[in-house]
Design an enzyme around this catalytic site. Sequence first.
Site, PDB file in Angstrom:
ATOM      1  N   ASP A   1     -34.531  13.542 -22.288  1.00  0.00           N
ATOM      2  CA  ASP A   1     -33.195  12.841 -21.766  1.00  0.00           C
ATOM      3  C   ASP A   1     -32.662  12.225 -23.070  1.00  0.00           C
ATOM      4  O   ASP A   1     -32.392  12.918 -24.306  1.00  0.00           O
ATOM      5  CB  ASP A   1     -33.603  11.739 -20.765  1.00  0.00           C
ATOM      6  CG  ASP A   1     -32.309  11.043 -20.225  1.00  0.00           C
ATOM      7  OD1 ASP A   1     -31.640  11.739 -19.251  1.00  0.00           O
ATOM      8  OD2 ASP A   1     -31.898   9.786 -20.821  1.00  0.00           O
TER       9      ASP A   1
ATOM     10  N   TYR B   1     -24.888   4.735 -23.424  1.00  0.00           N
ATOM     11  CA  TYR B   1     -23.871   5.839 -22.565  1.00  0.00           C
ATOM     12  C   TYR B   1     -22.456   5.477 -23.450  1.00  0.00           C
ATOM     13  O   TYR B   1     -21.818   6.341 -23.827  1.00  0.00           O
ATOM     14  CB  TYR B   1     -23.818   5.595 -21.288  1.00  0.00           C
ATOM     15  CG  TYR B   1     -24.724   6.494 -20.669  1.00  0.00           C
ATOM     16  CD1 TYR B   1     -24.892   7.804 -20.277  1.00  0.00           C
ATOM     17  CD2 TYR B   1     -26.089   5.676 -20.270  1.00  0.00           C
ATOM     18  CE1 TYR B   1     -26.056   8.114 -19.747  1.00  0.00           C
ATOM     19  CE2 TYR B   1     -27.202   5.989 -19.658  1.00  0.00           C
ATOM     20  CZ  TYR B   1     -27.030   7.560 -19.331  1.00  0.00           C
ATOM     21  OH  TYR B   1     -28.162   8.210 -18.755  1.00  0.00           O
TER      22      TYR B   1
ATOM     23  N   HIS C   1     -36.812  16.453 -14.578  1.00  0.00           N
ATOM     24  CA  HIS C   1     -36.480  15.779 -15.681  1.00  0.00           C
ATOM     25  C   HIS C   1     -37.560  14.593 -16.283  1.00  0.00           C
ATOM     26  O   HIS C   1     -37.462  14.457 -17.478  1.00  0.00           O
ATOM     27  CB  HIS C   1     -35.336  14.808 -15.093  1.00  0.00           C
ATOM     28  CG  HIS C   1     -34.466  14.252 -15.954  1.00  0.00           C
ATOM     29  ND1 HIS C   1     -33.416  15.103 -16.717  1.00  0.00           N
ATOM     30  CD2 HIS C   1     -34.217  13.025 -16.674  1.00  0.00           C
ATOM     31  CE1 HIS C   1     -32.752  14.274 -17.565  1.00  0.00           C
ATOM     32  NE2 HIS C   1     -33.226  12.945 -17.634  1.00  0.00           N
TER      33      HIS C   1
END
Length: 376
Positions: A171, A304, A353
């Site tokens: 990730d 982000y 994930h």
Amino acid sequence: MVPFQVEVSQAQVRDLRQRLSRTRWPAQIPGVGWARGVPVEYLRELAEHWARRFDWSAWEKLLNSYPQYTTVIDGARIHFLHIRSPHAGATPMIMLHGWPGSVLEFLEVIEPLTDPEDGSPAFDLIIPSHPNFGFSGPTPDSGWDSTRTARAYTELMRRLGYPRYAVQGGDYGAFIGPDLGRLDEERVIGVHVNAATWGFMPHGQVPDEVAATLTELEREKLTLIGEFLTDGSGYYQIQGTRPHTLGFALADSPAGQLAWIVEKFHAWTGANGTFEERVDRDRMLADISIYWFTNTGSSSAQMYYESLHSPQHPTRSRVPTAVANFAGDPAIRRYAEQLNTIARWTEFDTGGHFAAMQTPALLIADLREFFTDLRG
């Protein structure tokens, strides 16, 4: 380097339970399942489990069974686990979590990697909480994108005295890991990533002439990417544009923090079995508890924002790179090769994930083979 122990007070635990007991639950359209987000019936039951049956103290004790430290680099506090192998000649490896993960992601792989019983290669493990995440806490300034974080980790590995080291990340860790290779090429042995996105898949429309050459697997990956962009990326846009606004809900409401992260565990853990067969309920709650007790829901979202707003023009990495593509992950080799020197590529039809939590044995085997091949 300052020794560190996790210490969450009983007052904090009581506050969490009291807040959960006072949650005001929303009305929802019945019968839509997970299509519009987390179902209220599911979250109510999970919140009750978190408040009444989940034992944070057991997870705190487990974390504290490993050596932990903090150090300040570039003005930010960085917390990390540092587990030295009892085997001579162990390879140092820094392991990098993502969002909504934490150092807790890697607990299942620590013993097999540091103290293998079958003669497999051994590793010293360095497992940091990224700046703005978990026990590292919020940074005092902005600008902590993957490149700046990677630069801090080159200094961390220097302070620990490792002249050469391996890198693994998933990730957001799959952003930072390749950046480590670019910044510290002379010292990084190789980079292994899972749950890879940036630099490992196309950005924007695939030209018709390229689309005509795609394999069936590549077309499946592009379909996954398209579904994510149209129906699964709302969290990314919110955290990437207005993390402070979101932060009020995450800091004040444990039910809000719970829903925000649980939705991703549900969506990203793969298609085999029911949701909580794919990831242990209490392990997931322990991860969420770290975000809650450290009040880093808002600060972790800054990652982000920095990713969307920091100018990044990465050069092609010359460091040998391996990709472990677990079920549902969208990396495509032809695009990964544009910015990375791909030395190993493994497609798995299982997992998801959160590989270190879901399928630790598969991740460990892939890591061992890759770094054994590099060492010859």
